[in-house]
Design a protein around this motif. Sequence first.
Motif, PDB file in Angstrom:
ATOM      1  N   LEU A 281       0.709  -1.268  -0.064  1.00 17.29           N
ATOM      2  CA  LEU A 281       0.084   0.135  -0.011  1.00 17.29           C
ATOM      3  C   LEU A 281       0.831   1.417   0.116  1.00 17.29           C
ATOM      4  N   ASN A 282       1.911   1.221   0.852  1.00 22.69           N
ATOM      5  CA  ASN A 282       2.826   2.413   0.882  1.00 22.69           C
ATOM      6  C   ASN A 282       3.329   2.648  -0.663  1.00 22.69           C
ATOM      7  N   GLU A 283       4.000   1.542  -1.051  1.00 24.09           N
ATOM      8  CA  GLU A 283       4.403   1.759  -2.494  1.00 24.09           C
ATOM      9  C   GLU A 283       3.331   2.238  -3.475  1.00 24.09           C
ATOM     10  N   LEU A 284       2.290   1.690  -3.413  1.00 22.70           N
ATOM     11  CA  LEU A 284       1.216   2.052  -4.401  1.00 22.70           C
ATOM     12  C   LEU A 284       0.875   3.595  -4.160  1.00 22.70           C
ATOM     13  N   GLU A 285       0.832   4.129  -2.868  1.00 16.99           N
ATOM     14  CA  GLU A 285       0.388   5.328  -2.543  1.00 16.99           C
ATOM     15  C   GLU A 285       1.452   6.357  -3.108  1.00 16.99           C
ATOM     16  N   GLN A 286       2.793   5.902  -3.007  1.00 16.04           N
ATOM     17  CA  GLN A 286       4.081   6.625  -3.609  1.00 16.04           C
ATOM     18  C   GLN A 286       3.782   6.691  -5.205  1.00 16.04           C
ATOM     19  N   ILE A 287       3.520   5.625  -5.846  1.00 14.41           N
ATOM     20  CA  ILE A 287       3.281   5.728  -7.100  1.00 14.41           C
ATOM     21  C   ILE A 287       2.188   6.402  -7.739  1.00 14.41           C
ATOM     22  N   VAL A 288       0.990   6.431  -6.883  1.00 20.09           N
ATOM     23  CA  VAL A 288      -0.211   7.432  -7.192  1.00 20.09           C
ATOM     24  C   VAL A 288       0.503   8.834  -7.150  1.00 20.09           C
ATOM     25  N   ASP A 289       1.257   9.203  -6.128  1.00 15.02           N
ATOM     26  CA  ASP A 289       1.647  10.596  -5.773  1.00 15.02           C
ATOM     27  C   ASP A 289       2.519  11.146  -7.036  1.00 15.02           C
ATOM     28  N   ASN A 290       3.390  10.086  -7.337  1.00 14.28           N
ATOM     29  CA  ASN A 290       4.371  10.569  -8.583  1.00 14.28           C
ATOM     30  C   ASN A 290       3.849  10.751  -9.765  1.00 14.28           C
ATOM     31  N   LEU A 291       2.551   9.819 -10.054  1.00  9.31           N
ATOM     32  CA  LEU A 291       1.968   9.867 -11.373  1.00  9.31           C
ATOM     33  C   LEU A 291       0.985  11.375 -11.179  1.00  9.31           C
ATOM     34  N   GLU A 292       0.341  11.467 -10.222  1.00 13.89           N
ATOM     35  CA  GLU A 292      -0.404  12.981  -9.960  1.00 13.89           C
ATOM     36  C   GLU A 292       0.594  14.045 -10.005  1.00 13.89           C
ATOM     37  N   ALA A 293       1.960  13.973  -9.807  1.00 13.61           N
ATOM     38  CA  ALA A 293       2.783  14.962  -9.846  1.00 13.61           C
ATOM     39  C   ALA A 293       3.138  15.095 -11.201  1.00 13.61           C
TER      40      ALA A 293
END
Length: 89
Positions: A13-25
């Motif tokens: 979940l932490n890695e998934l959240e980091q990926i989402v943050d990076n993609l949103e940025a």
Amino acid sequence: MSEEPELDFETALNELEQIVDNLEAGEPALAEALAKYERGIHLLTRCQGLLDGADRTVALLSGVDANGQPLTTPFDTTATADRPTSSTP
């Protein structure tokens, strides 16, 4: 290529959240964004599988026996599923 170790829920979940943050940025390269998106789908599938497994192991406390030990019954997900409501005229 070696097999990736199975991730626990919190790590995935932490890695998934980091990926989402990076993609949103906004990723600088399309290829990198697509690779992260694919990794995110893999992580999402892993998290959903872990949640499904946990759901199957949940038990409901139905009482206590004479020795004070808990009495449990398996959780029935169909018992809380949306059911059609009866219409009254």
